[in-house]
Design an enzyme around this catalytic site. Structure first.
Site, PDB file in Angstrom:
ATOM      1  CB  THR A 132      -0.895  -0.006   1.264  1.00  0.00           C
ATOM      2  OG1 THR A 132      -1.412   1.293   1.486  1.00  0.00           O
ATOM      3  CG2 THR A 132      -0.126  -0.415   2.515  1.00  0.00           C
ATOM      4  CD  GLU A 134      -3.430   3.298   4.342  1.00  0.00           C
ATOM      5  OE1 GLU A 134      -3.302   3.241   5.567  1.00  0.00           O
ATOM      6  OE2 GLU A 134      -4.493   3.068   3.746  1.00  0.00           O
ATOM      7  CE1 TYR A 157      -3.247  -2.920   5.665  1.00  0.00           C
ATOM      8  CE2 TYR A 157      -3.149  -0.560   5.203  1.00  0.00           C
ATOM      9  CZ  TYR A 157      -3.223  -1.871   4.754  1.00  0.00           C
ATOM     10  OH  TYR A 157      -3.259  -2.138   3.401  1.00  0.00           O
TER      11      TYR A 157
HETATM   12  N1  LIG Z   1      -8.247  -2.122  -0.314  1.00  0.00           N
HETATM   13  C1  LIG Z   1      -7.343  -1.191  -0.570  1.00  0.00           C
HETATM   14  O1  LIG Z   1      -7.690  -0.027  -0.822  1.00  0.00           O
HETATM   15  C2  LIG Z   1      -5.874  -1.526  -0.577  1.00  0.00           C
HETATM   16  C3  LIG Z   1      -4.959  -0.524  -0.934  1.00  0.00           C
HETATM   17  C4  LIG Z   1      -3.603  -0.844  -0.967  1.00  0.00           C
HETATM   18  C5  LIG Z   1      -3.176  -2.127  -0.681  1.00  0.00           C
HETATM   19  N2  LIG Z   1      -4.095  -3.078  -0.330  1.00  0.00           N
HETATM   20  C6  LIG Z   1      -3.578  -4.419  -0.023  1.00  0.00           C
HETATM   21  O2  LIG Z   1      -4.198  -5.321  -0.929  1.00  0.00           O
HETATM   22  C7  LIG Z   1      -4.418  -6.582  -0.297  1.00  0.00           C
HETATM   23  C8  LIG Z   1      -5.876  -6.977  -0.418  1.00  0.00           C
HETATM   24  O3  LIG Z   1      -6.673  -5.965   0.173  1.00  0.00           O
HETATM   25  P1  LIG Z   1      -8.269  -6.106   0.242  1.00  0.00           P
HETATM   26  O4  LIG Z   1      -8.805  -4.743   0.375  1.00  0.00           O
HETATM   27  O5  LIG Z   1      -8.736  -6.992  -0.840  1.00  0.00           O
HETATM   28  O6  LIG Z   1      -8.413  -6.853   1.635  1.00  0.00           O
HETATM   29  P2  LIG Z   1      -9.633  -7.697   2.220  1.00  0.00           P
HETATM   30  O7  LIG Z   1      -9.619  -7.421   3.677  1.00  0.00           O
HETATM   31  O8  LIG Z   1     -10.884  -7.442   1.449  1.00  0.00           O
HETATM   32  O9  LIG Z   1      -9.215  -9.213   1.938  1.00  0.00           O
HETATM   33  C9  LIG Z   1      -8.154  -9.828   2.608  1.00  0.00           C
HETATM   34  C10 LIG Z   1      -8.241 -11.317   2.355  1.00  0.00           C
HETATM   35  O10 LIG Z   1      -7.132 -11.943   3.017  1.00  0.00           O
HETATM   36  C11 LIG Z   1      -7.613 -13.093   3.703  1.00  0.00           C
HETATM   37  N3  LIG Z   1      -6.740 -13.357   4.865  1.00  0.00           N
HETATM   38  C12 LIG Z   1      -6.571 -12.559   5.952  1.00  0.00           C
HETATM   39  N4  LIG Z   1      -5.724 -13.155   6.814  1.00  0.00           N
HETATM   40  C13 LIG Z   1      -5.340 -14.325   6.239  1.00  0.00           C
HETATM   41  C14 LIG Z   1      -4.460 -15.365   6.636  1.00  0.00           C
HETATM   42  N5  LIG Z   1      -3.793 -15.330   7.809  1.00  0.00           N
HETATM   43  N6  LIG Z   1      -4.276 -16.408   5.803  1.00  0.00           N
HETATM   44  C15 LIG Z   1      -4.932 -16.475   4.610  1.00  0.00           C
HETATM   45  N7  LIG Z   1      -5.801 -15.528   4.201  1.00  0.00           N
HETATM   46  C16 LIG Z   1      -5.988 -14.458   5.002  1.00  0.00           C
HETATM   47  C17 LIG Z   1      -9.022 -12.734   4.136  1.00  0.00           C
HETATM   48  O11 LIG Z   1      -9.794 -13.886   4.429  1.00  0.00           O
HETATM   49  C18 LIG Z   1      -9.517 -11.966   2.925  1.00  0.00           C
HETATM   50  O12 LIG Z   1     -10.082 -12.821   1.958  1.00  0.00           O
HETATM   51  C19 LIG Z   1      -3.947  -6.424   1.143  1.00  0.00           C
HETATM   52  O13 LIG Z   1      -2.637  -6.922   1.241  1.00  0.00           O
HETATM   53  C20 LIG Z   1      -3.944  -4.916   1.365  1.00  0.00           C
HETATM   54  O14 LIG Z   1      -2.994  -4.531   2.326  1.00  0.00           O
HETATM   55  C21 LIG Z   1      -5.427  -2.810  -0.266  1.00  0.00           C
END
Ligand SMILES: NC(=O)c1ccc[n+]([C@@H]2O[C@H](COP(=O)([O-])OP(=O)(O)OC[C@H]3O[C@@H](n4cnc5c(N)ncnc54)[C@H](O)[C@@H]3O)[C@@H](O)[C@H]2O)c1
Length: 352
Positions: A132, A134, A157
């Site tokens: 991210t 962030e 986070y």
């Molecule tokens: N949503 C955003 O705006 C954003 C922005 C930048 C980066 N990201 C990164 O992108 C990635 C996905 O984000 P998202 O918004 O889809 O998140 P989300 O919270 O919607 O999904 C996360 C997924 O990871 C799974 N998970 C969590 N812990 C786990 C574990 N210990 N073992 C296996 N699976 C596990 C959850 O079950 C879920 O399906 C993350 O790494 C996040 O940091 C997201």
């Protein structure tokens, strides 16, 4: 390619799984299924011949070793994470566990697998770490994050994501594992769990609930449509150089209050309600998030040049499509409503 996707039952992961399958790749989705996951997000591909699901926690080294041995993937796209800043303030333990220990455990499993591959396959193997913007902390009113920006995370986070990025980088520098990291801005689109700003506002506006805005609503987030993000990750997989970092954004920095007002106007238009009236009247300002970063903005010029990727979805068009999706997919919203994070979190009341 046979791609092992972690976190494929989450918001961005489910989009990545569908994009990979649409481009004729084989996908192994490894997901623990936390509160944020929902397999119904993948109903349309669940029976696809090139799709497999494994319910595995990425902190479980034994289970991961079995998955790598069974499927012998050509690549990993690592998205599994605890992803909500407010939850990380109330309960950081799960973030340290999954984002740091889980990433470490996955790196070790990938490394063992990669080492066992014949040399031609080893050269082609890729580990894409999805991070991210962030991790770079907060920007002043002007300037952009670039690949030269220093790490300066402020929330539990972003600190755990920053730590994960450093582990990934070290596994490349020390063990030569072909890792790449992407740092992207705030995503939005279908299937986003209603704890993040855009789906929370859409669903509350639809139901006529109050629309809490943190602080004065002046904080700025840079918005990226999830389909554009998925395409960027595939471009990283295909054309990225191991050891490199790619910043992914679509040049859509917006004040939170402006995004909330835009959403109110779209909901008014697509779902008018005499009983509720103008949704903008539901907006009210609440105490700010502790340590709230003021501004994020990504300069993706270097990534666009290196990967030949460009975002295709204009912000206003994609925002409207997102509202329409939530209105048309009320059954999905109702299914996850019991786990919803629409209540206020992140004021620092300790949970663990
Ligand atoms: N949503 C955003 O705006 C954003 C922005 C930048 C980066 N990201 C990164 O992108 C990635 C996905 O984000 P998202 O918004 O889809 O998140 P989300 O919270 O919607 O999904 C996360 C997924 O990871 C799974 N998970 C969590 N812990 C786990 C574990 N210990 N073992 C296996 N699976 C596990 C959850 O079950 C879920 O399906 C993350 O790494 C996040 O940091 C997201």
């Amino acid at each position: 390619m046979k791609v092992l996707v972690t976190g494929g039952a989450g918001f961005i992961g489910s989009r990545v799984v569908r994009t990979l399958l649409a481009q004729s790749h084989t996908v192994v989705n490894v997901d623990k299924l936390t509160y944020a996951a929902d397999l119904s997000s993948l109903e349309d591909v669940a029976g696809h011949a090139a799709y497999r699901f494994e319910r595995v926690d990425i902190c479980n080294a034994e289970a991961l070793a079995e998955v790598f041995a069974q499927y012998t993937p050509d690549a990993v796209i690592h998205l599994a994470a605890e992803s909500h800043v407010d939850r990380s303030i109330d309960g950081p333990a799960a973030f340290v566990q999954t984002n740091l220990v889980g990433t470490y455990t996955l790196l070790q499993a990938a490394r063992t697998h990669w080492t066992s591959l014949p040399s031609n396959q080893r050269d082609l193997f890729r580990f894409v770490n999805v991070s991210t913007d962030e991790v770079f902390g907060s920007l002043p009113p002007d300037g952009w994050f670039t690949p030269q920006s220093a790490y300066d995370p402020n929330s539990p986070y972003s600190a755990t994501k920053a730590g994960a990025d450093h582990l990934v980088r070290a596994w490349h520098a020390t063990f030569n594992l072909p890792t790449l990291t992407t740092n992207c801005s705030n995503n939005f689109g279908p299937f986003q769990f209603p704890e993040k700003l855009i789906p929370v506002v859409i669903l509350n506006a639809l139901e006529g609930n109050p629309l809490p805005v943190y602080g004065a609503g002046e904080n700025i987030r840079d918005w990226l449509y999830v389909d554009d993000h998925a395409e960027a990750l595939l471009a990283t997989l295909k054309r990225g150089v191991p050891g490199e970092t790619y910043l992914v954004g679509a040049r859509n920095p917006r004040r939170n209050i402006d995004v909330v007002r835009a959403l109110c106007a779209i909901v008014d238009e697509l779902a008018p309600s005499q009983a509720i009236g103008k949704r903008e009247t539901l907006i009210h300002f609440v105490s700010d998030r502790p340590g709230h970063d003021f501004r994020y903005a990504i300069d993706a010029t270097a990534t666009e040049k290196a990967l030949g990727w460009r975002p295709k979805h204009p912000f206003e068009v994609a925002l409207r499509a997102t509202v329409a999706w939530y209105l048309e997919n009320q059954s999905w919203c109702k299914r996850i409503a019991g786990r919803s994070g629409r209540e206020r979190m992140g004021l620092g009341a300790p949970r663990s």
